[in-house]
Design an enzyme around this catalytic site. Sequence first.
Site, PDB file in Angstrom:
ATOM      1  N   ARG A 119       1.113 -50.865   0.380  1.00  0.00           N
ATOM      2  CA  ARG A 119       2.438 -51.418   0.696  1.00  0.00           C
ATOM      3  C   ARG A 119       2.444 -52.855   0.217  1.00  0.00           C
ATOM      4  O   ARG A 119       1.619 -53.667   0.641  1.00  0.00           O
ATOM      5  CB  ARG A 119       2.716 -51.355   2.200  1.00  0.00           C
ATOM      6  CG  ARG A 119       3.913 -52.186   2.596  1.00  0.00           C
ATOM      7  CD  ARG A 119       4.348 -51.986   4.024  1.00  0.00           C
ATOM      8  NE  ARG A 119       5.005 -50.707   4.215  1.00  0.00           N
ATOM      9  CZ  ARG A 119       5.785 -50.428   5.263  1.00  0.00           C
ATOM     10  NH1 ARG A 119       5.984 -51.331   6.208  1.00  0.00           N
ATOM     11  NH2 ARG A 119       6.344 -49.244   5.382  1.00  0.00           N
ATOM     12  N   ASP A 161      19.536 -48.913   7.604  1.00  0.00           N
ATOM     13  CA  ASP A 161      18.239 -49.600   7.542  1.00  0.00           C
ATOM     14  C   ASP A 161      18.514 -51.051   7.926  1.00  0.00           C
ATOM     15  O   ASP A 161      19.679 -51.481   8.015  1.00  0.00           O
ATOM     16  CB  ASP A 161      17.670 -49.492   6.111  1.00  0.00           C
ATOM     17  CG  ASP A 161      16.314 -50.171   5.943  1.00  0.00           C
ATOM     18  OD1 ASP A 161      15.628 -50.423   6.962  1.00  0.00           O
ATOM     19  OD2 ASP A 161      15.931 -50.461   4.796  1.00  0.00           O
ATOM     20  N   HIS A 180      10.924 -46.695  -1.267  1.00  0.00           N
ATOM     21  CA  HIS A 180      10.140 -46.268  -0.098  1.00  0.00           C
ATOM     22  C   HIS A 180      10.134 -44.734  -0.070  1.00  0.00           C
ATOM     23  O   HIS A 180      10.764 -44.107   0.775  1.00  0.00           O
ATOM     24  CB  HIS A 180      10.789 -46.840   1.170  1.00  0.00           C
ATOM     25  CG  HIS A 180       9.920 -46.784   2.396  1.00  0.00           C
ATOM     26  ND1 HIS A 180       8.620 -46.317   2.380  1.00  0.00           N
ATOM     27  CD2 HIS A 180      10.176 -47.127   3.692  1.00  0.00           C
ATOM     28  CE1 HIS A 180       8.115 -46.384   3.609  1.00  0.00           C
ATOM     29  NE2 HIS A 180       9.038 -46.861   4.416  1.00  0.00           N
ATOM     30  N   GLN A 193       9.308 -42.528   3.154  1.00  0.00           N
ATOM     31  CA  GLN A 193      10.345 -42.521   4.174  1.00  0.00           C
ATOM     32  C   GLN A 193      11.408 -41.462   3.877  1.00  0.00           C
ATOM     33  O   GLN A 193      11.748 -40.651   4.732  1.00  0.00           O
ATOM     34  CB  GLN A 193      11.000 -43.916   4.242  1.00  0.00           C
ATOM     35  CG  GLN A 193      12.073 -44.032   5.288  1.00  0.00           C
ATOM     36  CD  GLN A 193      11.504 -43.963   6.693  1.00  0.00           C
ATOM     37  OE1 GLN A 193      10.591 -44.693   7.023  1.00  0.00           O
ATOM     38  NE2 GLN A 193      12.036 -43.075   7.517  1.00  0.00           N
ATOM     39  N   ARG A 213       7.267 -38.645  10.122  1.00  0.00           N
ATOM     40  CA  ARG A 213       6.476 -39.371   9.117  1.00  0.00           C
ATOM     41  C   ARG A 213       5.034 -38.853   9.138  1.00  0.00           C
ATOM     42  O   ARG A 213       4.413 -38.672   8.102  1.00  0.00           O
ATOM     43  CB  ARG A 213       6.489 -40.880   9.409  1.00  0.00           C
ATOM     44  CG  ARG A 213       7.833 -41.589   9.256  1.00  0.00           C
ATOM     45  CD  ARG A 213       8.239 -41.756   7.811  1.00  0.00           C
ATOM     46  NE  ARG A 213       7.252 -42.433   7.000  1.00  0.00           N
ATOM     47  CZ  ARG A 213       7.101 -43.767   6.886  1.00  0.00           C
ATOM     48  NH1 ARG A 213       7.938 -44.557   7.510  1.00  0.00           N
ATOM     49  NH2 ARG A 213       6.167 -44.281   6.121  1.00  0.00           N
ATOM     50  N   CYS A 244      15.504 -45.673   9.571  1.00  0.00           N
ATOM     51  CA  CYS A 244      14.073 -45.532   9.248  1.00  0.00           C
ATOM     52  C   CYS A 244      13.200 -46.345  10.200  1.00  0.00           C
ATOM     53  O   CYS A 244      11.996 -46.106  10.270  1.00  0.00           O
ATOM     54  CB  CYS A 244      13.821 -45.926   7.805  1.00  0.00           C
ATOM     55  SG  CYS A 244      14.316 -47.598   7.400  1.00  0.00           S
TER      56      CYS A 244
HETATM   57  N1   CP Z   1       9.924 -47.090   8.443  1.00  0.00           N
HETATM   58  C1   CP Z   1       8.737 -47.696   8.164  1.00  0.00           C
HETATM   59  O1   CP Z   1       8.186 -47.597   7.054  1.00  0.00           O
HETATM   60  O2   CP Z   1       8.229 -48.372   9.215  1.00  0.00           O
HETATM   61  P1   CP Z   1       7.012 -49.406   9.206  1.00  0.00           P
HETATM   62  O3   CP Z   1       7.492 -50.610   8.432  1.00  0.00           O
HETATM   63  O4   CP Z   1       6.763 -49.685  10.645  1.00  0.00           O
HETATM   64  O5   CP Z   1       5.845 -48.763   8.513  1.00  0.00           O
HETATM   65  N1  NVA Z   2      14.053 -52.096   3.861  1.00  0.00           N
HETATM   66  C1  NVA Z   2      13.035 -52.376   4.842  1.00  0.00           C
HETATM   67  C2  NVA Z   2      12.363 -51.109   5.244  1.00  0.00           C
HETATM   68  C3  NVA Z   2      11.320 -51.255   6.319  1.00  0.00           C
HETATM   69  C4  NVA Z   2      10.643 -49.969   6.656  1.00  0.00           C
HETATM   70  C5  NVA Z   2      12.044 -53.384   4.279  1.00  0.00           C
HETATM   71  O1  NVA Z   2      11.694 -53.303   3.092  1.00  0.00           O
HETATM   72  O2  NVA Z   2      11.627 -54.276   5.032  1.00  0.00           O
END
Ligand code: CP
Ligand code: NVA
Length: 300
Positions: free
Chosen positions: A103, A218, A130, A133, A286, A258
């Site tokens: 990530r 989101d 993502h 997700q 998930r 999400c």
């Molecule tokens: N939705 C999601 O990816 O959550 P986190 O940022 O907690 O991993």
């Molecule tokens: N769009 C958000 C999603 C978090 C799961 C981000 O990138 O922070």
Amino acid sequence: MKKDLLAINDFNREEILALFEKSEDLKEKRQKGIQHLPLKGKTLGMIFNKHSTRTRISFEVGMFELGGHALFLTGDQLQLNRGETIRDSAQVLSRYLNGILIRTYDHQEVVALAEHASIPVINGLTDFNHPLQILSDIFTIKEKLGHIEGVKVAYVGDGNNVAYSWMTGASLMGMNLVIACPKSLKPNPAPGLGDHGNVEIVEDPFEAVQNADVIYTDVWISMGDEEDTEKKKKLLLPYQINQKLVDSAKKDVLVMHCLPAHREMEITSEVLDGEHSIVFDQAENRLHVQKAILETLLLS
Ligand code: CP
Ligand code: NVA
């Protein structure tokens, strides 16, 4: 040959449906307490340059439940963030591990890691998309509605990484996606996310949710976007998922997020905790879908 998951379109429709069947099976096994350890002896390295609750924990638990082991690696503790190249890191990690989850901010880093690693690389979110997700969210929709094709999803809010993955996922799976967002926050995905055939972009959230089966949102401020907070909050205020918006939609519309949610910003508590919301079933899935992804990629 190893297979990576950098974007949803790394899988085709049939592969995604097969993944969902496996997810269903793994979910049932877990509910019945049936042990299933296909990843015994396998190790997943998890590199996190951004915060996470769901992704990190569901992968760590998922690896454990499948008989394997996960290592949580924060970017600032690796030599990677002290100047060791992605290429060298990828080669070294490939000698120890059976898969890498990452990530981070820049999607190109993930692409480079995948290119130089001889083991599967899984994108755990970048500024670009993502995929984990949205794959899991489409599984949740299938579970709740019994089908995917023709389902109308209204994504209301910021045109961000999650919206980009929705564009890819909806097109690939024959869903109808309407994105409602302010003109200046319209999604502008870089090339490489596949076809966006079934996607309509509008400015009026009330128009978007008409006849929608699912209303999705989101956060307004994604990780890394903090400097735009005040500007975005103002622009996105009319796009809040509140009772008035939900009441204007179909009687049985589902509400998804999400997570993490910023209550009273992109969604009100009344809706998040209300009868239309499936957000915690969504979060649970998930785990099941990612276990299916791990089993598929790490054993291929
Ligand atoms: N939705 C999601 O990816 O959550 P986190 O940022 O907690 O991993
Ligand atoms: N769009 C958000 C999603 C978090 C799961 C981000 O990138 O922070």
